[in-house]
Design a protein around this motif. Structure first.
Motif, PDB file in Angstrom:
ATOM      1  N   MET A   8      39.460  47.416  29.849  1.00  0.00           N
ATOM      2  CA  MET A   8      40.229  46.062  30.464  1.00  0.00           C
ATOM      3  C   MET A   8      40.446  44.843  29.648  1.00  0.00           C
ATOM      4  O   MET A   8      41.238  44.350  29.548  1.00  0.00           O
ATOM      5  CB  MET A   8      39.019  45.522  31.414  1.00  0.00           C
ATOM      6  CG  MET A   8      38.937  46.668  32.598  1.00  0.00           C
ATOM      7  SD  MET A   8      37.733  45.660  34.095  1.00  0.00           S
ATOM      8  CE  MET A   8      36.360  45.701  33.306  1.00  0.00           C
ATOM      9  N   GLU A   9      39.569  45.258  28.444  1.00  0.00           N
ATOM     10  CA  GLU A   9      39.677  44.015  27.386  1.00  0.00           C
ATOM     11  C   GLU A   9      41.182  44.376  26.574  1.00  0.00           C
ATOM     12  O   GLU A   9      41.844  43.528  26.402  1.00  0.00           O
ATOM     13  CB  GLU A   9      38.622  44.057  26.609  1.00  0.00           C
ATOM     14  CG  GLU A   9      38.547  42.939  25.294  1.00  0.00           C
ATOM     15  CD  GLU A   9      37.339  43.295  24.519  1.00  0.00           C
ATOM     16  OE1 GLU A   9      37.298  43.772  23.459  1.00  0.00           O
ATOM     17  OE2 GLU A   9      36.470  42.451  24.692  1.00  0.00           O
ATOM     18  N   THR A  10      41.322  45.908  26.358  1.00  0.00           N
ATOM     19  CA  THR A  10      42.629  46.253  25.740  1.00  0.00           C
ATOM     20  C   THR A  10      43.759  45.524  26.443  1.00  0.00           C
ATOM     21  O   THR A  10      44.767  44.980  25.833  1.00  0.00           O
ATOM     22  CB  THR A  10      42.504  47.619  25.666  1.00  0.00           C
ATOM     23  OG1 THR A  10      41.342  47.996  25.010  1.00  0.00           O
ATOM     24  CG2 THR A  10      43.906  47.989  25.139  1.00  0.00           C
ATOM     25  N   VAL A  11      43.770  45.859  27.880  1.00  0.00           N
ATOM     26  CA  VAL A  11      45.063  45.292  28.629  1.00  0.00           C
ATOM     27  C   VAL A  11      44.915  43.756  28.590  1.00  0.00           C
ATOM     28  O   VAL A  11      46.075  43.251  28.464  1.00  0.00           O
ATOM     29  CB  VAL A  11      44.743  45.803  30.199  1.00  0.00           C
ATOM     30  CG1 VAL A  11      46.004  45.458  30.847  1.00  0.00           C
ATOM     31  CG2 VAL A  11      44.679  47.412  30.085  1.00  0.00           C
ATOM     32  N   ILE A  12      43.917  43.087  28.692  1.00  0.00           N
ATOM     33  CA  ILE A  12      43.795  41.574  28.656  1.00  0.00           C
ATOM     34  C   ILE A  12      44.378  41.254  27.474  1.00  0.00           C
ATOM     35  O   ILE A  12      45.454  40.456  27.083  1.00  0.00           O
ATOM     36  CB  ILE A  12      42.520  40.902  29.022  1.00  0.00           C
ATOM     37  CG1 ILE A  12      42.174  41.206  30.463  1.00  0.00           C
ATOM     38  CG2 ILE A  12      42.544  39.652  28.649  1.00  0.00           C
ATOM     39  CD1 ILE A  12      40.714  40.950  30.543  1.00  0.00           C
ATOM     40  N   PHE A  13      43.989  41.692  26.277  1.00  0.00           N
ATOM     41  CA  PHE A  13      44.518  41.107  24.920  1.00  0.00           C
ATOM     42  C   PHE A  13      45.797  41.672  24.758  1.00  0.00           C
ATOM     43  O   PHE A  13      46.540  40.915  23.939  1.00  0.00           O
ATOM     44  CB  PHE A  13      43.427  41.609  23.675  1.00  0.00           C
ATOM     45  CG  PHE A  13      42.244  40.722  23.936  1.00  0.00           C
ATOM     46  CD1 PHE A  13      42.157  39.452  24.257  1.00  0.00           C
ATOM     47  CD2 PHE A  13      41.168  41.275  23.479  1.00  0.00           C
ATOM     48  CE1 PHE A  13      40.841  38.770  24.209  1.00  0.00           C
ATOM     49  CE2 PHE A  13      39.923  40.544  23.442  1.00  0.00           C
ATOM     50  CZ  PHE A  13      39.633  39.477  23.889  1.00  0.00           C
ATOM     51  N   MET A  14      46.268  42.617  25.128  1.00  0.00           N
ATOM     52  CA  MET A  14      47.638  43.151  25.142  1.00  0.00           C
ATOM     53  C   MET A  14      48.807  42.267  25.624  1.00  0.00           C
ATOM     54  O   MET A  14      49.753  41.812  25.142  1.00  0.00           O
ATOM     55  CB  MET A  14      47.933  44.466  25.518  1.00  0.00           C
ATOM     56  CG  MET A  14      48.884  45.276  25.006  1.00  0.00           C
ATOM     57  SD  MET A  14      49.145  46.982  25.506  1.00  0.00           S
ATOM     58  CE  MET A  14      47.803  47.529  24.512  1.00  0.00           C
ATOM     59  N   SER A  15      48.177  41.893  26.794  1.00  0.00           N
ATOM     60  CA  SER A  15      49.201  40.601  27.478  1.00  0.00           C
ATOM     61  C   SER A  15      49.270  39.325  26.772  1.00  0.00           C
ATOM     62  O   SER A  15      50.376  38.755  26.825  1.00  0.00           O
ATOM     63  CB  SER A  15      48.669  40.454  28.923  1.00  0.00           C
ATOM     64  OG  SER A  15      47.364  39.766  28.936  1.00  0.00           O
TER      65      SER A  15
END
Lengths: 97, 97
Positions: free
Chosen positions: A9-16
């Protein structure tokens, strides 16, 4: 230690945030760059050059050219569903459950 | 080399299969075990012991006690949205954009 799902989830959040820059939303261009860089196979396999535009249009509910983080996360869920459907068909063709 | 986003989506897909076992869906028990093992902080921080039941109920559209992979992926997007909202508030409290 961070859980695997927490990291996901963190990966997707920081990617955005990375591709939105100082803005709190992604533009069509941001989204195209993100898809080309982070989901290259999606862009490569696309017969439809307007695929990303269609995805953006779907996610841009307010039609202001801006895709907020919530819409982006739902879009990734949509891509995951599409990948899973592809995976299920692929496994059936290989004769596996 | 697999892209970061590809790995992220694959992680969620394989996690749903791992906890569903031979079934093509997750039960309430499967979901509770998954949340406790893979998103422990979510379960730890929960004042509401019925939080997982409520999430399952939301995702179990057909009310048959089964959560299919599509609903599960959307649920993870929902958790990601909740984490992002928490992150935004946290950063504002710390005086960062």
């Amino acid at each position: 230690m961070q859980s695997q799902m927490g990291h996901t989830m963190e990966t997707v959040i920081f990617m955005s945030y990375k591709f939105a820059g100082d803005k709190s939303y992604l533009t069509k261009v941001d989204l195209r760059v993100l898809m080309e860089k982070r989901v290259p196979r999606f862009s490569e396999k696309q017969e439809d050059p307007l695929a990303v535009d269609k995805i953006t249009k779907d996610q841009d509910q307010s039609r202001d050219g801006k895709v907020d983080s919530q819409s982006f996360f739902l879009q990734i869920a949509g891509l995951t569903i599409a990948c899973n459907d592809y995976f299920v068909v692929y496994m059936k063709q290989k004769g596996k459950k």
